[in-house]
Design an enzyme around this catalytic site. Structure first.
Site, short mmCIF file in Angstrom:
data_model
loop_
_atom_site.label_atom_id
_atom_site.label_comp_id
_atom_site.label_asym_id
_atom_site.label_seq_id
_atom_site.Cartn_x
_atom_site.Cartn_y
_atom_site.Cartn_z
N GLY A 36 45.07 21.46 -21.26
CA GLY A 36 43.73 20.86 -21.13
C GLY A 36 43.62 20.08 -19.84
CG HIS A 37 45.92 16.54 -19.32
ND1 HIS A 37 46.83 16.56 -20.33
CD2 HIS A 37 45.14 15.43 -19.54
CE1 HIS A 37 46.65 15.51 -21.13
NE2 HIS A 37 45.63 14.82 -20.68
CD GLN A 61 41.91 4.42 -22.17
OE1 GLN A 61 41.74 4.24 -20.97
NE2 GLN A 61 41.74 5.61 -22.74
CD GLN A 155 37.39 9.18 -21.73
OE1 GLN A 155 38.08 8.29 -22.17
NE2 GLN A 155 37.90 10.31 -21.26
CB VAL A 178 42.21 23.77 -22.97
CG1 VAL A 178 43.27 24.85 -23.11
CG2 VAL A 178 41.51 23.87 -21.62
P1 AMP Z 1 43.85 11.75 -21.57
O1 AMP Z 1 45.15 11.93 -20.85
O2 AMP Z 1 43.91 12.08 -23.03
O3 AMP Z 1 43.20 10.42 -21.27
O4 AMP Z 1 42.88 12.83 -20.97
C1 AMP Z 1 42.63 12.93 -19.60
C2 AMP Z 1 41.48 13.88 -19.38
O5 AMP Z 1 41.82 15.16 -19.92
C3 AMP Z 1 40.20 13.43 -20.09
O6 AMP Z 1 39.10 13.69 -19.24
C4 AMP Z 1 40.18 14.30 -21.32
O7 AMP Z 1 38.88 14.53 -21.82
C5 AMP Z 1 40.78 15.59 -20.79
N1 AMP Z 1 41.34 16.39 -21.88
C6 AMP Z 1 42.17 15.98 -22.86
N2 AMP Z 1 42.43 17.00 -23.71
C7 AMP Z 1 41.72 18.06 -23.26
C8 AMP Z 1 41.57 19.41 -23.71
N3 AMP Z 1 42.18 19.88 -24.80
N4 AMP Z 1 40.78 20.24 -22.99
C9 AMP Z 1 40.14 19.79 -21.86
N5 AMP Z 1 40.26 18.54 -21.39
C10 AMP Z 1 41.03 17.69 -22.08
#
Ligand code: AMP
Length: 281
Positions: A36-37, A61, A155, A178
């Site tokens: 996803g990242h 947060q 968010q 993803v």
């Molecule tokens: P986080 O590390 O959870 O703070 O996420 C960092 C970024 O990755 C944020 O913009 C999340 O929305 C995005 N993100 C997290 N999981 C996914 C995913 N499965 N698909 C797409 N983007 C994601």
């Protein structure tokens, strides 16, 4: 890929790129990276000359200390993944770099009704922490574009409001959620699920996709009721399941006059809080 831990070194490099006329794409994360990242990094690579990824587990947060303490940290592996994905710069600040003890780090924006529902209602102070850290990162990186996931739909909406409030020139781009092959939204927290929990977790996305398939055929109230029934199993504790206006985030009763609608849910499974959503319309 270059890794920077201090603002001065990072900014020296970014200033050089800017002088060369290069655009800077930014992907803020809390690490424990997954596809996803990486999909956000790939989008930034396509649209921006330089991609910066930050990894910072932002304490402000987290409203539950255990969640912060147990948040997975996999820096070495993360750096490998970023390198492979073609990320140019990894910014790895410590807490003192982001929140210097000798500086007033408070920052507050009133997001009105956007922060009174769903995550805002269930995680007091969460969006204040998100806004605080992103304001800081925006000041430091000053990107031309910032890439964030649909996975955290509320968010994303809050950050859009933050950029508007700041009159920022940074463009905000949404990356699609993803998912694993069985539909479970990828999340850094998924590694904390037991094998048994992992096997039932896809029921969450199934309830969301089923809700989408019923749109226009059944009332919003009925769709929501049936989704809650689907999620009513002993292993799940549903925090909320809402069908909301995709812009105002307020719960809707019908699609009349609604341009975009989104179904958002949070389910606790074992010790893990799982968040997911599907854009219905
Ligand atoms: P986080 O590390 O959870 O703070 O996420 C960092 C970024 O990755 C944020 O913009 C999340 O929305 C995005 N993100 C997290 N999981 C996914 C995913 N499965 N698909 C797409 N983007 C994601």
């Amino acid at each position: 890929m270059r890794t920077y831990k201090t603002i001065r070194h990072l900014q020296n490099r970014l200033d050089r790129y800017r002088k060369e006329g290069k655009s800077i794409g930014f992907v803020p994360t809390m690490g424990a990276l997954h596809q996803g990242h990486i999909s956000l990094i790939e989008q930034s690579n396509k649209k921006s000359d330089i991609t910066v990824c930050s990894i910072f587990v932002n304490p402000t947060q987290f409203n539950v200390k255990e969640d912060l303490d147990k948040y997975p940290r996999t820096e070495v592996q993360d750096a490998e993944m970023l390198k492979k994905a073609g990320c140019d710069i990894l910014f790895l600040p410590t807490e003192n770099v982001i929140y210097p003890p000798n500086q007033d780090n408070s920052y507050h924006v009133d997001f009105g009704d956007l922060e009174k529902v769903m995550e805002g209602a269930h995680r007091p102070g969460h969006f204040a922490g998100v806004a605080q850290v992103l304001k800081r990162f925006l000041d430091i990186v000053n990107p031309s574009a910032m890439y964030m996931g649909q996975k955290d739909y509320q968010q994303f909406t809050i950050v859009r409001a933050l950029l508007k409030h700041l009159k920022s020139k940074t463009k905000l781009v949404m990356g699609e959620t993803v998912r694993e092959a069985d539909g479970l939204a990828m999340s850094s927290r998924n590694v904390r699920l037991t094998k048994k929990e992992r096997s039932i977790a896809p029921l969450i996305s199934k309830a969301l996709f089923d809700a989408k398939s019923k749109l226009g055929k059944k009332s919003i109230a009925k769709i929501k009721k049936e989704a809650l029934e689907q999620l009513d199993i002993p292993e799940f504790r549903v925090e909320y399941f809402e069908i909301a206006d995709g812009i105002s985030l307020q719960a809707i009763k019908s699609l009349d006059g609604v341009k975009t609608a989104v179904a958002c849910t949070v389910v606790h499974l074992g010790k893990v809080r799982l968040i997911d959503n599907v854009i219905l319309k």
